[in-house]
Design a protein around this motif. Structure first.
Motif, PDB file in Angstrom:
ATOM      1  N   ASP A  20      44.069   0.235  -7.350  1.00 19.45           N
ATOM      2  CA  ASP A  20      42.936  -0.013  -8.254  1.00 19.45           C
ATOM      3  C   ASP A  20      41.717   0.802  -7.835  1.00 19.45           C
ATOM      4  N   GLU A  21      41.576   1.037  -6.523  1.00 17.68           N
ATOM      5  CA  GLU A  21      40.439   1.816  -6.029  1.00 17.68           C
ATOM      6  C   GLU A  21      40.518   3.264  -6.508  1.00 17.68           C
ATOM      7  N   ILE A  22      41.733   3.833  -6.517  1.00 22.84           N
ATOM      8  CA  ILE A  22      41.905   5.206  -6.995  1.00 22.84           C
ATOM      9  C   ILE A  22      41.601   5.294  -8.480  1.00 22.84           C
ATOM     10  N   VAL A  23      42.048   4.305  -9.246  1.00 21.14           N
ATOM     11  CA  VAL A  23      41.752   4.281 -10.689  1.00 21.14           C
ATOM     12  C   VAL A  23      40.248   4.216 -10.914  1.00 21.14           C
ATOM     13  N   LYS A  24      39.592   3.347 -10.180  1.00 24.83           N
ATOM     14  CA  LYS A  24      38.129   3.192 -10.325  1.00 24.83           C
ATOM     15  C   LYS A  24      37.410   4.494  -9.997  1.00 24.83           C
ATOM     16  N   LYS A  25      37.852   5.165  -8.933  1.00 18.63           N
ATOM     17  CA  LYS A  25      37.238   6.441  -8.545  1.00 18.63           C
ATOM     18  C   LYS A  25      37.372   7.459  -9.664  1.00 18.63           C
ATOM     19  N   ALA A  26      38.562   7.531 -10.273  1.00 19.77           N
ATOM     20  CA  ALA A  26      38.789   8.501 -11.344  1.00 19.77           C
ATOM     21  C   ALA A  26      37.938   8.183 -12.565  1.00 19.77           C
ATOM     22  N   GLU A  27      37.872   6.930 -12.955  1.00 17.66           N
ATOM     23  CA  GLU A  27      37.096   6.550 -14.146  1.00 17.66           C
ATOM     24  C   GLU A  27      35.606   6.792 -13.923  1.00 17.66           C
ATOM     25  N   GLU A  28      35.129   6.574 -12.709  1.00 16.54           N
ATOM     26  CA  GLU A  28      33.722   6.856 -12.405  1.00 16.54           C
ATOM     27  C   GLU A  28      33.461   8.359 -12.410  1.00 16.54           C
ATOM     28  N   VAL A  32      34.853   7.629 -18.036  1.00 19.95           N
ATOM     29  CA  VAL A  32      35.677   7.190 -19.161  1.00 19.95           C
ATOM     30  C   VAL A  32      36.522   5.998 -18.704  1.00 19.95           C
ATOM     31  N   THR A  33      37.164   5.350 -19.673  1.00 16.91           N
ATOM     32  CA  THR A  33      38.174   4.334 -19.388  1.00 16.91           C
ATOM     33  C   THR A  33      39.542   4.954 -19.650  1.00 16.91           C
ATOM     34  N   LEU A  34      40.364   5.015 -18.645  1.00 18.58           N
ATOM     35  CA  LEU A  34      41.699   5.582 -18.807  1.00 18.58           C
ATOM     36  C   LEU A  34      42.604   4.594 -19.538  1.00 18.58           C
ATOM     37  N   PRO A  35      43.562   5.072 -20.328  1.00 18.77           N
ATOM     38  CA  PRO A  35      44.427   4.167 -21.093  1.00 18.77           C
ATOM     39  C   PRO A  35      45.233   3.232 -20.190  1.00 18.77           C
ATOM     40  N   ILE A  82      45.134  14.516 -11.734  1.00 21.80           N
ATOM     41  CA  ILE A  82      44.063  14.797 -12.698  1.00 21.80           C
ATOM     42  C   ILE A  82      42.697  14.967 -12.048  1.00 21.80           C
ATOM     43  N   LEU A  83      42.548  14.632 -10.770  1.00 23.32           N
ATOM     44  CA  LEU A  83      41.242  14.814 -10.131  1.00 23.32           C
ATOM     45  C   LEU A  83      40.897  16.289  -9.942  1.00 23.32           C
ATOM     46  N   GLU A  84      41.856  17.179 -10.151  1.00 18.33           N
ATOM     47  CA  GLU A  84      41.581  18.622 -10.122  1.00 18.33           C
ATOM     48  C   GLU A  84      41.181  19.144 -11.505  1.00 18.33           C
ATOM     49  N   LEU A 109      48.805  19.536 -22.123  1.00 18.10           N
ATOM     50  CA  LEU A 109      48.667  18.272 -22.837  1.00 18.10           C
ATOM     51  C   LEU A 109      47.483  17.554 -22.214  1.00 18.10           C
ATOM     52  N   ALA A 110      46.684  16.883 -23.037  1.00 16.85           N
ATOM     53  CA  ALA A 110      45.439  16.321 -22.516  1.00 16.85           C
ATOM     54  C   ALA A 110      45.017  15.064 -23.256  1.00 16.85           C
ATOM     55  N   PHE A 111      44.316  14.189 -22.522  1.00 15.30           N
ATOM     56  CA  PHE A 111      43.553  13.114 -23.151  1.00 15.30           C
ATOM     57  C   PHE A 111      42.303  13.772 -23.754  1.00 15.30           C
ATOM     58  N   ASP A 112      42.014  13.481 -25.008  1.00 11.45           N
ATOM     59  CA  ASP A 112      40.872  14.103 -25.673  1.00 11.45           C
ATOM     60  C   ASP A 112      39.703  13.127 -25.720  1.00 11.45           C
ATOM     61  N   TYR A 113      38.809  13.263 -24.732  1.00 12.99           N
ATOM     62  CA  TYR A 113      37.631  12.407 -24.649  1.00 12.99           C
ATOM     63  C   TYR A 113      36.386  13.098 -25.208  1.00 12.99           C
ATOM     64  N   ARG A 114      36.564  14.115 -26.013  1.00  8.10           N
ATOM     65  CA  ARG A 114      35.391  14.827 -26.536  1.00  8.10           C
ATOM     66  C   ARG A 114      34.549  13.948 -27.438  1.00  8.10           C
ATOM     67  N   ASN A 115      35.175  13.014 -28.121  1.00  5.34           N
ATOM     68  CA  ASN A 115      34.432  12.132 -29.032  1.00  5.34           C
ATOM     69  C   ASN A 115      34.684  10.669 -28.715  1.00  5.34           C
ATOM     70  N   ALA A 116      35.060  10.382 -27.480  1.00  3.98           N
ATOM     71  CA  ALA A 116      35.368   9.005 -27.114  1.00  3.98           C
ATOM     72  C   ALA A 116      35.199   8.830 -25.611  1.00  3.98           C
ATOM     73  N   THR A 117      34.999   7.589 -25.183  1.00  2.00           N
ATOM     74  CA  THR A 117      34.993   7.267 -23.760  1.00  2.00           C
ATOM     75  C   THR A 117      36.153   6.342 -23.411  1.00  2.00           C
ATOM     76  N   SER A 118      36.925   5.943 -24.422  1.00  2.00           N
ATOM     77  CA  SER A 118      38.116   5.129 -24.204  1.00  2.00           C
ATOM     78  C   SER A 118      39.084   5.397 -25.354  1.00  2.00           C
ATOM     79  N   ALA A 119      40.331   4.933 -25.198  1.00  2.00           N
ATOM     80  CA  ALA A 119      41.373   5.083 -26.226  1.00  2.00           C
ATOM     81  C   ALA A 119      41.419   6.500 -26.809  1.00  2.00           C
TER      82      ALA A 119
END
Length: 335
Positions: A20-28, A32-35, A82-84, A109-119
């Motif tokens: 959970d700590e690694i997930v939190k680090k990435a989201e910070e 964004v909120t990762l799926p 993904i941290l790189e 392939l990518a998560f597209d957060y250009r117009n979102a911070t989640s989902a």
């Protein structure tokens, strides 16, 4: 319990177990909120090769008329995680807001957060064709649509090349940047005359095009640090240190870190449950922690030495008849 999507193998994209700590680090880091569906599969295995290797595409791609290939899914971590992301976004001049979880430089392939911070929706990116195509509304939908594409499918429109020495030298002589950026990583990962290739890369480390120099530096760090002679590596590092491009200079430090990797660093990594790849002569070994056991795996012979603790592995595992510490002067960090 989510059904596992992962192939039963250990590859370079399989990172240390997710917390959970690694997930939190990435989201910070990304703000964004990762799926949840992405996090769920990574808690089973933090990155690697999926069983199903293809996803439908609404338009033709370089892979085929109606699909893209999914060779791996990156986990959360450094190195092949993904941290790189920021490095690859800058290197390939991709839009900010994409988080890349699959790719090789030319397609992603990518998560597209250009117009979102989640989902976020999932997009396919073709750098060469300057295409960004949405292929799924969410990562959950992306997972549901994965399927196994026959490995013998016809790669219509794809030219699979095996580069010869003569071709590569000709690319240099003709200043063919496009072909060089394809050929450098291809040769770096293949069965190549290392003395010849090392000298070619030394020449290219002073090349006028920064993308070529960057591919040289990255390919050495990623695939060749444990394979090239130290003399040629030190010459390359000196050139990288003096490069005007900050990314190339960065790789000088990363390559030196690999070359100077100590047995004490190995112990620390093993105690932390990290997956470490080691090279001895022409063979690769992987130190893996799985289900409270520690393994030294030899993929060439499909064998592994297994132990009940990290200390036991470090003391009793053998490469060429010697313990890791006894033989450390001849062992190199690979990945």
């Amino acid at each position: 319990m989510v059904e596992s999507i992962w192939e039963a193998s250990n590859d370079e994209y399989m990172l240390q177990p997710l917390t959970d700590e690694i997930v939190k680090k990435a989201e910070e880091l990304f703000n964004v909120t990762l799926p949840n569906s992405y996090i769920a599969i990574l808690k089973q295995q933090n990155g690697g090769q999926p069983i199903c290797n293809a996803h439908p595409s609404p338009v033709p791609t370089v892979w085929g008329e109606s699909f893209v290939i999914v060779e791996h899914i990156k986990g959360i971590g450094a190195g092949n995680g993904i941290l790189e992301n920021d490095y690859y976004i800058k290197e390939w001049e991709l839009p900010e807001g994409l988080i890349l979880f699959n790719g090789d430089g030319h397609t992603w392939l990518a998560f597209d957060y250009r117009n979102a911070t989640s989902a976020p929706p999932i997009v396919y990116v073709d750098v060469d064709l300057e295409q960004i195509i949405q292929i799924a509304d969410s990562f959950e939908e992306f997972l549901k649509n994965l399927y196994l594409e026959n490995e013998e499918f016809d790669f219509e429109g794809i030219e699979v090349k095996v580069y010869s020495k003569q071709e590569f030298e000709k690319f240099i002589q003709e200043d063919n940047v496009d072909e060089l950026t394809y050929a450098i990583p291809d040769l770096a990962q293949g069965d190549v005359d290392l003395k010849w290739f090392g000298n070619q890369l030394l020449t290219l480390s002073n090349y006028h095009d920064r993308y070529v120099r960057s591919w040289v530096a990255e390919s050495i760090w990623n695939s060749l640090t444990h394979r090239l002679d130290d003399e040629i590596l030190h010459s390359l590092i000196e050139n990288f240190k003096n490069d005007v491009d900050s990314d190339v200079r960065m790789f000088a430090g990363l390559i030196l870190e690999k070359m100077n990797y100590t047995f004490e660093q190995l112990k620390e990594d093993v105690y932390n449950g990290e997956r470490v790849s080691l090279a001895f002569q022409d063979k690769l070994y992987h130190v893996i922690e799985d289900s409270n056991q520690w393994h030294l795996a030899d993929y060439e012979t499909d064998t592994q030495q297994s132990f009940n603790s990290a200390d036991e592995l470090l003391e009793k595992s053998r490469i060429d008849g010697k313990s890791l510490q006894e033989g450390w002067s001849r062992i190199k960090k690979a990945y």
